[in-house]
Design a protein around this motif. Structure first.
Motif, short mmCIF file in Angstrom:
data_model
loop_
_atom_site.label_atom_id
_atom_site.label_comp_id
_atom_site.label_asym_id
_atom_site.label_seq_id
_atom_site.Cartn_x
_atom_site.Cartn_y
_atom_site.Cartn_z
N LYS A 151 51.57 -31.47 -0.44
CA LYS A 151 52.57 -30.43 -0.14
C LYS A 151 51.92 -29.07 -0.06
O LYS A 151 52.22 -28.26 0.83
N ASP A 152 51.01 -28.78 -0.97
CA ASP A 152 50.31 -27.50 -0.96
C ASP A 152 49.44 -27.34 0.28
O ASP A 152 49.33 -26.25 0.85
N ALA A 153 48.82 -28.43 0.71
CA ALA A 153 47.99 -28.37 1.92
C ALA A 153 48.84 -28.02 3.13
O ALA A 153 48.43 -27.22 3.98
N VAL A 154 50.03 -28.58 3.20
CA VAL A 154 50.95 -28.29 4.31
C VAL A 154 51.46 -26.85 4.22
O VAL A 154 51.49 -26.12 5.21
N SER A 155 51.84 -26.44 3.02
CA SER A 155 52.41 -25.10 2.82
C SER A 155 51.44 -24.00 3.20
O SER A 155 51.86 -22.92 3.63
N GLY A 156 50.14 -24.27 3.06
CA GLY A 156 49.15 -23.24 3.34
C GLY A 156 48.68 -23.19 4.78
O GLY A 156 47.82 -22.36 5.12
N LEU A 157 49.22 -24.02 5.64
CA LEU A 157 48.84 -23.98 7.06
C LEU A 157 49.29 -22.66 7.68
O LEU A 157 50.40 -22.18 7.43
N LYS A 158 48.45 -22.08 8.52
CA LYS A 158 48.79 -20.80 9.15
C LYS A 158 49.84 -20.97 10.25
O LYS A 158 50.43 -19.99 10.70
N VAL A 159 50.06 -22.21 10.68
CA VAL A 159 51.09 -22.54 11.66
C VAL A 159 52.04 -23.54 11.02
O VAL A 159 51.60 -24.54 10.46
N GLN A 160 53.33 -23.27 11.11
CA GLN A 160 54.33 -24.17 10.51
C GLN A 160 54.45 -25.44 11.34
O GLN A 160 54.82 -25.40 12.52
N PRO A 161 54.13 -26.61 10.76
CA PRO A 161 54.26 -27.86 11.52
C PRO A 161 55.72 -28.25 11.74
O PRO A 161 56.58 -27.93 10.92
N GLN A 162 55.96 -28.94 12.84
CA GLN A 162 57.32 -29.41 13.16
C GLN A 162 57.53 -30.86 12.75
O GLN A 162 58.66 -31.33 12.71
N HIS A 163 56.45 -31.56 12.46
CA HIS A 163 56.52 -32.94 11.98
C HIS A 163 55.24 -33.26 11.23
O HIS A 163 54.16 -32.74 11.56
N LEU A 164 55.36 -34.12 10.23
CA LEU A 164 54.21 -34.52 9.43
C LEU A 164 53.93 -36.01 9.59
O LEU A 164 54.86 -36.82 9.58
N LEU A 165 52.67 -36.33 9.76
CA LEU A 165 52.21 -37.73 9.71
C LEU A 165 51.38 -37.85 8.45
O LEU A 165 50.35 -37.20 8.30
N ILE A 166 51.84 -38.69 7.51
CA ILE A 166 51.23 -38.74 6.18
C ILE A 166 50.72 -40.14 5.89
O ILE A 166 51.41 -41.13 6.14
N ASP A 167 49.53 -40.20 5.33
CA ASP A 167 48.95 -41.49 4.99
C ASP A 167 49.59 -42.06 3.73
O ASP A 167 49.33 -41.59 2.62
N ALA A 168 50.45 -43.05 3.90
CA ALA A 168 50.99 -43.89 2.82
C ALA A 168 51.77 -43.13 1.75
O ALA A 168 51.96 -43.63 0.64
N MET A 169 52.25 -41.93 2.07
CA MET A 169 52.99 -41.14 1.08
C MET A 169 54.16 -40.43 1.74
O MET A 169 54.23 -40.28 2.95
N GLU A 170 55.08 -39.99 0.88
CA GLU A 170 56.14 -39.09 1.31
C GLU A 170 56.13 -37.90 0.36
O GLU A 170 55.90 -38.06 -0.84
N ILE A 171 56.37 -36.70 0.90
CA ILE A 171 56.36 -35.52 0.05
C ILE A 171 57.71 -34.80 0.14
O ILE A 171 58.48 -35.00 1.09
N ASN A 172 57.97 -33.99 -0.85
CA ASN A 172 59.24 -33.27 -0.93
C ASN A 172 59.18 -32.03 -0.05
O ASN A 172 58.68 -30.98 -0.45
#
Length: 254
Positions: A151-172
């Motif tokens: 979640k922290d890795a996603v939150s720190g992206l300089k561009v807001q993603p519109q969809h996430l592809l995650i390896d074997a996990m789900e995040i809040n």
């Protein structure tokens, strides 16, 4: 043209329609014909790898075709070791991404991962890392720590993603996401994230190895190898060991 010169000329040929084939197809020298045969084999192998690479973009392409420009791949490394942090990476790749060698980081050599590490960062629209310490792992457990890192890795992206592809996990998160089992072998975005996370954590473990050379962290990445376990018994637990993980936990409780 000497055979060595012919060989040098074919080094960068990557297309069956290259005029060099026509130029030398009737050359009677066996060495030249071997060069042509080997070049065609190399091109054939490259075409197969390119096709696999295109297939690993199937999930991204489906989302891109829906009008979603920013698709992030997320992966982590370091869930199993007895020492060190868990590291997650998130990366958004462009449609023009062309690093065919990008694949599950576990399938690549350290040298290849490091080569791709720099190239991925150059081509990526955005990327980010998150390092969660062994103290946090002990506090919340490794599963929760992994979700936090992602979640922290996603939150720190300089561009807001519109969809996430995650390896074997789900995040809040409110961002729509797709959980892919063995995703690093199915998605180039996840594979790229796995390489970024792996090299980042490896570099941290090299630093730890310099601080605690007895534990051989440079070779075991914190996993419980025989040399690591022997060092634990002989020298005890370091500040980077996960105290809730056996056998570290067992040594503390003695």
């Amino acid at each position: 043209m000497k055979i060595k010169e012919v060989k040098d000329s074919f080094q960068n040929v990557s297309d069956y329609n290259d005029p060099l084939f026509l130029e030398f197809e009737n050359d009677p020298r066996k060495g030249v014909q071997n060069i042509i045969t080997n070049t065609k084999k190399r091109i054939s192998k490259l075409e197969i790898e390119k096709e696999k690479f295109r297939n690993r973009f199937n999930f991204e392409t489906e989302l891109w075709n829906q009008g979603l420009k920013y698709v992030a791949g997320i992966d982590e490394v370091g869930r199993g070791p007895l020492a060190g942090p868990v590291v997650a990476a998130a990366v958004i790749l462009p449609k023009t991404f062309n690093l065919v060698d990008v694949n599950d980081s576990k399938q690549l050599t350290d040298k290849k991962r490091r080569e791709l590490f720099a190239k991925i960062k150059q081509q990526a629209i955005a990327y980010n890392f998150s390092v969660i310490s062994n103290e946090v792992i002990d506090e919340v457990n490794i599963y929760e720590a992994t979700k936090i890192s992602m979640k922290d890795a996603v939150s720190g992206l300089k561009v807001q993603p519109q969809h996430l592809l995650i390896d074997a996990m789900e995040i809040n998160t409110e961002i729509p996401q797709t959980k892919l089992i063995k995703g690093d072998a199915k998605s180039n975005s996840i594979a790229a994230a796995s390489i970024l996370a792996k090299v980042t954590r490896d570099n941290l473990m090299i630093d730890y190895n310099n601080e605690y050379p007895e534990y051989d962290f440079i070779n075991n990445d914190g996993y419980g190898t025989a040399k690591h376990l022997l060092a634990l018994k002989k020298f005890g637990v370091t500040p980077i060991h996960r105290k809730t993980f056996a056998p570290v936990k067992n040594l503390i409780e003695k």
